[in-house]
Design an enzyme around this catalytic site. Structure first.
Site, PDB file in Angstrom:
ATOM      1  N   GLU A  91       0.809  -1.208   0.000  1.00  0.00           N
ATOM      2  CA  GLU A  91       0.000   0.000   0.000  1.00  0.00           C
ATOM      3  C   GLU A  91       0.843   1.259   0.000  1.00  0.00           C
ATOM      4  OE1 GLU A  91      -1.964  -1.440   3.640  1.00  0.00           O
ATOM      5  OE2 GLU A  91      -1.286   0.423   4.552  1.00  0.00           O
ATOM      6  N   CYS A 104       3.470   8.476   0.394  1.00  0.00           N
ATOM      7  CA  CYS A 104       4.097   7.648   1.419  1.00  0.00           C
ATOM      8  C   CYS A 104       4.161   6.236   0.850  1.00  0.00           C
ATOM      9  CB  CYS A 104       3.227   7.697   2.679  1.00  0.00           C
ATOM     10  SG  CYS A 104       3.719   6.542   3.949  1.00  0.00           S
ATOM     11  N   CYS A 111       6.503  -6.436   7.582  1.00  0.00           N
ATOM     12  CA  CYS A 111       7.627  -5.877   8.336  1.00  0.00           C
ATOM     13  C   CYS A 111       7.938  -6.832   9.473  1.00  0.00           C
ATOM     14  CB  CYS A 111       7.222  -4.512   8.903  1.00  0.00           C
ATOM     15  SG  CYS A 111       8.555  -3.657   9.789  1.00  0.00           S
ATOM     16  N   CYS A 115       6.822  -3.520  16.080  1.00  0.00           N
ATOM     17  CA  CYS A 115       6.324  -2.417  16.924  1.00  0.00           C
ATOM     18  C   CYS A 115       4.872  -2.704  17.308  1.00  0.00           C
ATOM     19  CB  CYS A 115       6.419  -1.078  16.190  1.00  0.00           C
ATOM     20  SG  CYS A 115       8.098  -0.668  15.706  1.00  0.00           S
ATOM     21  N   CYS A 118       1.647  -1.118  15.540  1.00  0.00           N
ATOM     22  CA  CYS A 118       1.667  -1.035  14.082  1.00  0.00           C
ATOM     23  C   CYS A 118       1.035  -2.256  13.418  1.00  0.00           C
ATOM     24  CB  CYS A 118       3.110  -0.884  13.617  1.00  0.00           C
ATOM     25  SG  CYS A 118       3.272  -0.798  11.840  1.00  0.00           S
ATOM     26  N   ASN A 289      -2.810   6.070  15.426  1.00  0.00           N
ATOM     27  CA  ASN A 289      -3.943   5.590  14.647  1.00  0.00           C
ATOM     28  C   ASN A 289      -4.415   4.314  15.312  1.00  0.00           C
ATOM     29  OD1 ASN A 289      -5.161   6.550  12.142  1.00  0.00           O
ATOM     30  ND2 ASN A 289      -3.055   6.763  11.426  1.00  0.00           N
ATOM     31  N   CYS A 332      -0.195   2.647   8.830  1.00  0.00           N
ATOM     32  CA  CYS A 332       0.673   1.606   8.290  1.00  0.00           C
ATOM     33  C   CYS A 332       0.044   0.223   8.236  1.00  0.00           C
ATOM     34  CB  CYS A 332       1.843   1.457   9.247  1.00  0.00           C
ATOM     35  SG  CYS A 332       3.275   2.266   8.708  1.00  0.00           S
TER      36      CYS A 332
HETATM   37  N1  SAH Z   1       9.810   1.152   9.740  1.00  0.00           N
HETATM   38  C1  SAH Z   1       9.927   2.570   9.621  1.00  0.00           C
HETATM   39  C2  SAH Z   1       8.937   3.229   8.685  1.00  0.00           C
HETATM   40  C3  SAH Z   1       7.516   2.793   8.681  1.00  0.00           C
HETATM   41  S1  SAH Z   1       6.428   3.276   9.951  1.00  0.00           S
HETATM   42  C4  SAH Z   1       9.883   3.203  10.992  1.00  0.00           C
HETATM   43  O1  SAH Z   1       9.725   2.502  11.974  1.00  0.00           O
HETATM   44  O2  SAH Z   1      10.058   4.410  11.084  1.00  0.00           O
HETATM   45  C5  SAH Z   1       6.148   5.007   9.814  1.00  0.00           C
HETATM   46  C6  SAH Z   1       5.814   5.651  11.148  1.00  0.00           C
HETATM   47  O3  SAH Z   1       4.471   5.376  11.571  1.00  0.00           O
HETATM   48  C7  SAH Z   1       6.711   5.169  12.271  1.00  0.00           C
HETATM   49  O4  SAH Z   1       7.068   6.253  13.078  1.00  0.00           O
HETATM   50  C8  SAH Z   1       5.798   4.216  13.001  1.00  0.00           C
HETATM   51  O5  SAH Z   1       6.261   4.004  14.301  1.00  0.00           O
HETATM   52  C9  SAH Z   1       4.474   4.922  12.910  1.00  0.00           C
HETATM   53  N2  SAH Z   1       3.285   4.098  13.113  1.00  0.00           N
HETATM   54  C10 SAH Z   1       3.062   2.822  12.760  1.00  0.00           C
HETATM   55  N3  SAH Z   1       1.822   2.431  13.116  1.00  0.00           N
HETATM   56  C11 SAH Z   1       1.256   3.492  13.702  1.00  0.00           C
HETATM   57  C12 SAH Z   1      -0.025   3.712  14.288  1.00  0.00           C
HETATM   58  N4  SAH Z   1      -0.943   2.762  14.361  1.00  0.00           N
HETATM   59  N5  SAH Z   1      -0.262   4.948  14.782  1.00  0.00           N
HETATM   60  C13 SAH Z   1       0.671   5.919  14.722  1.00  0.00           C
HETATM   61  N6  SAH Z   1       1.876   5.769  14.205  1.00  0.00           N
HETATM   62  C14 SAH Z   1       2.181   4.564  13.694  1.00  0.00           C
END
Ligand code: SAH
Length: 345
Positions: A91, A104, A111, A115, A118, A289, A332
């Protein structure tokens, strides 16, 4: 068959020579693909029939299929779900701003960073995207918008530093004048903080913006939400950022997703300010989110404002990310995940 989008100019020139064609043909083909958006060799009218057939026998132009487009009712965001040649879906998110269009994009299918808030990581990593597959998200994005994209953020699914070589090649292609010609300063790479790769990127002498997903002021807190924190300490990340700043003179961005009762207290804000004081940086606060697979809740508007004000008072530059596309699963990995689930029913 190879994806021609994975080729740099030098590589395509070499291929032309190896196949009895003039090296200048490489640039002609690339101009058709990147500047004129012609994605079929037959339609490249200045090439000979025999070259067209050689190209067809060796290459495909790896433009993904648009599986789904969802437009936000609230703002000018569209989330696009793209189908790759091997059946995987990824996406990307398109955003129209007054100062130009942004996209984006994803760097991996899934991944493996884990985290906890995410959605991209819930089923792990399927595979890396090639440089051409990363690039093609921008190409199809421009086609959908019928307009040029001027800003690119590598903040979709995947960890760019976990796919370092392909991402470096992508950066070369996206920036090249024979390619999409998007300036390095208009590209942001976001990482969860894989320290050795920050040094490696700094040594490449590029001018791209580095964004670090910090999300907590202490290692202890960070470990609760980001497994990568078991491997690298915040101190090591900040040292690497200092090196990046020294080498590139670029301001580093710290992303901080605010989660209710986890990392959004005034004490968190103060400690974060202390940590970042004096560093050439900028904090981007992201209201989390909400993803239905976990229990993380968004902080209230007031809490977010208070948090931002504390940082400001300590002299740390801060912006609150506009919540774009929250009605279209723009967090994400959410869209891909819902799609895969709907297909397997
Ligand atoms: N792997 C990379 C890039 C992808 S995530 C990284 O970790 O930076 C892009 C950003 O969105 C990151 O800061 C991640 O921590 C954040 N992110 C992922 N899921 C999220 C969510 N549900 N709400 C808010 N931020 C989120």
């Amino acid at each position: 068959m190879k994806n021609i989008l994975d080729f740099s100019l030098t590589e395509l020139q070499q291929w032309m020579k190896d196949n009895g064609e003039g090296a200048f043909r490489a640039k002609q083909v690339m101009e058709w693909i990147y500047k004129k958006e012609i994605w079929s060799f037959e339609d490249m009218t200045n090439l000979s029939k025999s070259l067209i057939s050689k190209l067809n026998n060796n290459f495909y132009i790896g433009i993904p299929e648009v599986v789904e487009v969802s437009k936000s009712e609230k703002d000018d965001t569209q989330k696009i779900l793209l189908g790759l040649k091997d059946g995987n879906v990824i996406e990307a998110v398109l955003m129209r701003y007054k100062h130009g269009n942004s996209i984006c994009i994803s760097t991996q299918v899934g991944c493996r960073m884990g985290c906890r808030f995410c959605a991209s990581t819930l089923e792990g990593m399927v595979r890396n995207l090639t440089a051409g597959e990363i690039l093609s998200q921008i190409m199809i994005g421009q086609k959908i918008l019928e307009d040029r994209i001027s800003n690119v953020v590598l903040m979709g699914s995947g960890e760019p530093f976990d796919n370092f070589d392909n991402v470096m090649k992508f950066l070369l292609l996206v920036n090249a004048d024979y390619g999409l010609n998007i300036g390095q300063r208009h590209i942001t790479l976001s990482t969860c903080g894989i320290v050795p790769k920050i040094y490696e990127l700094a040594d490449k002498g590029m001018q791209i913006t580095l964004a670090i997903s910090l999300h907590a002021f202490s290692d202890e807190k960070r470990r609760e939400i980001m497994p990568i924190a078991n491997k690298y300490m915040i101190k090591e990340i900040l040292d690497a950022c200092r090196y990046y700043i020294e080498k590139t003179n670029r301001r580093v961005t710290f992303e901080y997703s605010l989660v209710k009762d986890i990392n959004d207290s005034k004490e968190d804000a103060k400690a974060l300010s202390q940590l970042l004081k004096g560093l050439l940086c900028h904090v981007n606060l992201i209201p989390v989110n909400e993803v239905k697979e976990n229990n993380f809740k968004k902080s209230s508007k007031k809490t977010i404002e208070d948090f931002a004000n504390i940082l400001k008072n300590y002299g740390v530059e801060v912006t609150v990310r506009r919540e774009m596309g929250s009605d279209i699963n723009a967090a994400c990995g959410q869209l891909r995940r819902n799609y895969i689930k709907s297909q397997s029913k």
